[in-house]
Design an enzyme around this catalytic site. Sequence first.
Site, PDB file in Angstrom:
ATOM      1  N   SER A  60      67.741  29.695  10.450  1.00 44.02           N
ATOM      2  CA  SER A  60      66.805  28.592  10.193  1.00 44.02           C
ATOM      3  C   SER A  60      66.404  28.558   8.713  1.00 44.02           C
ATOM      4  CB  SER A  60      65.538  28.767  11.027  1.00 44.02           C
ATOM      5  OG  SER A  60      65.863  28.913  12.379  1.00 44.02           O
TER       6      SER A  60
HETATM    7  N1  SAH Z   1      66.510  33.476  14.711  1.00 45.23           N
HETATM    8  C1  SAH Z   1      67.846  33.375  14.141  1.00 45.23           C
HETATM    9  C2  SAH Z   1      68.440  31.986  14.223  1.00 45.23           C
HETATM   10  C3  SAH Z   1      68.892  31.715  15.545  1.00 45.23           C
HETATM   11  S1  SAH Z   1      70.053  30.432  15.835  1.00 45.23           S
HETATM   12  C4  SAH Z   1      67.908  33.868  12.728  1.00 45.23           C
HETATM   13  O1  SAH Z   1      66.869  34.223  12.165  1.00 45.23           O
HETATM   14  O2  SAH Z   1      69.003  33.928  12.183  1.00 45.23           O
HETATM   15  C5  SAH Z   1      69.878  30.464  17.590  1.00 45.23           C
HETATM   16  C6  SAH Z   1      70.460  31.670  18.255  1.00 45.23           C
HETATM   17  O3  SAH Z   1      70.141  31.576  19.639  1.00 45.23           O
HETATM   18  C7  SAH Z   1      71.959  31.777  18.166  1.00 45.23           C
HETATM   19  O4  SAH Z   1      72.302  33.018  17.648  1.00 45.23           O
HETATM   20  C8  SAH Z   1      72.416  31.629  19.626  1.00 45.23           C
HETATM   21  O5  SAH Z   1      73.572  32.384  19.931  1.00 45.23           O
HETATM   22  C9  SAH Z   1      71.198  32.145  20.369  1.00 45.23           C
HETATM   23  N2  SAH Z   1      71.067  31.718  21.762  1.00 45.23           N
HETATM   24  C10 SAH Z   1      71.388  30.524  22.320  1.00 45.23           C
HETATM   25  N3  SAH Z   1      71.095  30.522  23.641  1.00 45.23           N
HETATM   26  C11 SAH Z   1      70.575  31.751  23.924  1.00 45.23           C
HETATM   27  C12 SAH Z   1      70.082  32.356  25.128  1.00 45.23           C
HETATM   28  N4  SAH Z   1      70.059  31.710  26.299  1.00 45.23           N
HETATM   29  N5  SAH Z   1      69.626  33.622  25.038  1.00 45.23           N
HETATM   30  C13 SAH Z   1      69.619  34.303  23.857  1.00 45.23           C
HETATM   31  N6  SAH Z   1      70.080  33.772  22.699  1.00 45.23           N
HETATM   32  C14 SAH Z   1      70.547  32.511  22.732  1.00 45.23           C
END
Ligand code: SAH
Length: 230
Positions: A60
């Site tokens: 993000s």
């Molecule tokens: N917080 C992260 C950005 C996350 S992007 C950072 O600081 O880099 C969103 C993330 O959510 C992705 O890595 C994706 O694989 C994960 N994601 C999507 N659905 C999910 C689920 N049901 N459970 C856990 N993670 C999930």
Amino acid sequence: MSEEKRRNLVEALELEGVIKSPSVKRAMLKVPREEFIPPEYRDEAYEDHPLPIPGNQTISAPHMCAIMCEAASLSRGDTLLEIGTGSGYHIALCAEIISPSGESVEGTIVSIELVKQLAYYARDNLKRTGYYDRVHLLVADGSLGAPVRKGYQFGKIIVTAAAPRIPPPLIEQLADKGVMVIPVGPRWQQVLLAVNRDGDKIAYRHITYCVFVSLRGRYGHHDGSREDRG
Ligand code: SAH
């Protein structure tokens, strides 16, 4: 070089009113975002926009990380569940706020990632930057909540992927007087909500519009791929 760019970005976010509390400012000044992104994007680490990370996901934008920490009123000693570890940057920021001097927080800062490859990526990034000991990483479908003993609840929950609606298991795992911050809505535009629990009453506060990658899994968005079936 990086430190100067980091300081300039943090000062700009503070001037804009995005960073409000000293603890969020301190954490944003401390955690090296360049260590959580692929080398080819490192020059852009302190530009205020999202960047690609492996697996077609994104880290993000810094302002969004700050907004989420502020909206959750994240503080020293909190218990926290993050859904969507991704690069590990956001959970490192949170760990810096919850445990600023690295004091023991065993099992109370939990981050769940659905994609194993990203969990390994985050683990390496967190180890290299010294946050790994403060964070409990799990590979699982976070839309189902954390695999904790029955009745265990978190003071704060931060979801960093967009959900079509608030996953009921996350409401169950939110403690009384707790706050959950979650982007809710269709794939291409969502509303960032702060969800407050007061006994059985749940209140919702609209924070801002936003665009996050989709939450998948049981209570996530479904596009029919195997991984998405819950
Ligand atoms: N917080 C992260 C950005 C996350 S992007 C950072 O600081 O880099 C969103 C993330 O959510 C992705 O890595 C994706 O694989 C994960 N994601 C999507 N659905 C999910 C689920 N049901 N459970 C856990 N993670 C999930």
